[in-house]
Design an enzyme around this catalytic site. Structure first.
Site, PDB file in Angstrom:
ATOM      1  N   GLU A   1       0.856  -1.284   0.126  1.00 32.26           N
ATOM      2  CA  GLU A   1       0.011  -0.004  -0.033  1.00 32.26           C
ATOM      3  C   GLU A   1       0.919   1.315  -0.026  1.00 32.26           C
ATOM      4  OE1 GLU A   1      -3.548   2.232   2.538  1.00 32.26           O
ATOM      5  OE2 GLU A   1      -2.645   0.610   3.121  1.00 32.26           O
TER       6      GLU A   1
ATOM      7  N   ASP B   1      -1.180  11.861  -4.452  1.00 34.03           N
ATOM      8  CA  ASP B   1      -1.403  13.312  -4.550  1.00 34.03           C
ATOM      9  C   ASP B   1      -1.725  13.700  -5.869  1.00 34.03           C
ATOM     10  OD1 ASP B   1      -0.589  15.956  -4.925  1.00 34.03           O
ATOM     11  OD2 ASP B   1       0.907  15.876  -3.495  1.00 34.03           O
TER      12      ASP B   1
END
Length: 258
Positions: free
Chosen positions: A89, A164
């Site tokens: 992850e 992001d």
């Protein structure tokens, strides 16, 4: 008085170390070992609470590691179970969703990577409180991890939730989901591994869908070749809630490593 003109200016100084070596995450684990390049993240060294610091000091030597690019990780040794499938992850924020997924599926190891020190401490605190033994926390650049430290075919899955978005056009080259990243991930993922991405930025979702669809190593799990419904296995994240509050549509993508 002597003039300062012509004197060499000191170069940039490394970030101050928050913990003794080995006792917590390093501020720049890869240091000068690897090339300087455009990164998809910005390190955030915001204030660490007393609880987060205590968790880092107590559990980092056991459950954390720096991504220094100098060694190959032995996932069986890292998790203490040679049979445990491990998913990577990338970017877990404060770790709440990661802890929920680890608790819901203790038969899967989660190799959780981020550069946010408070989040690292918070995830370790949650792991301790919930009695989780299937979470390990990596500090640093996931590109270096994939390229230098993960053995080929050793990962059973990849999760990238709300990376992001780098919304400005001139910054979009910094986005993580690019063909070059998928090349690296394809080497580390075993056949059949699930790649699960989610974002609340529509143009980034379209880019993710485009690059994953175009890459020969991945196949969309959706018959129509589009986005997937959010699976129950992915909890609602803090970033997702923020996006929904702003009226953003959240898109999930589920692809398989061929």
């Amino acid at each position: 008085m002597p003039s300062g003109r012509g004197r060499p200016r000191p170069g940039p100084q490394p970030p101050a170390r928050m913990f003794p070596p080995g006792a917590g995450p390093s501020p720049d684990p890869a240091g000068s070992h690897h090339e300087r390049r455009i990164r998809s993240f910005q390190p955030r060294r915001s204030r660490v609470t007393a609880g987060q610091r205590a968790a880092l000091e107590r559990f980092w030597p056991r459950w954390g590691f720096d991504i220094d690019g100098l060694r190959r990780l032995d996932l069986s040794e890292l998790f203490g179970d040679p049979e445990l499938p491990v998913v990577l992850e990338i970017g877990f924020g404060m770790g709440e969703a990661t802890a929920q997924m680890a608790a819901a599926d203790p038969s899967t190891g989660i190799l959780a990577v981020d550069v946010h020190t408070p989040g690292q401490g918070n995830l370790l605190r949650l792991a301790d409180e919930k009695g989780l033994t299937n979470v390990r926390v990596g500090n640093g650049d996931a590109i270096i991890l994939l390229r230098e430290m993960i053995a080929p075919g050793s990962l059973s899955g990849l999760r990238v939730y709300f990376p992001d978005p780098w919304p400005k056009a001139r910054h979009q080259k910094r986005r993580l989901l690019q063909p070059e990243f998928l090349d690296l991930a394809a080497v580390a993922l075993r056949s059949g591994a699930l790649v699960h991405c989610a974002t609340d930025w529509e143009d980034y979702a379209e880019q993710m869908l485009e690059v994953l669809t175009a890459h020969p190593a991945y196949a969309n799990t959706q018959p129509d070749g589009g986005f997937a419904p959010r699976p129950d296995s992915r909890p609602l994240t803090r970033f997702e809630g923020q996006g929904l509050d702003k009226g953003h549509a959240v898109r999930d993508l589920l692809f398989r490593r061929i």
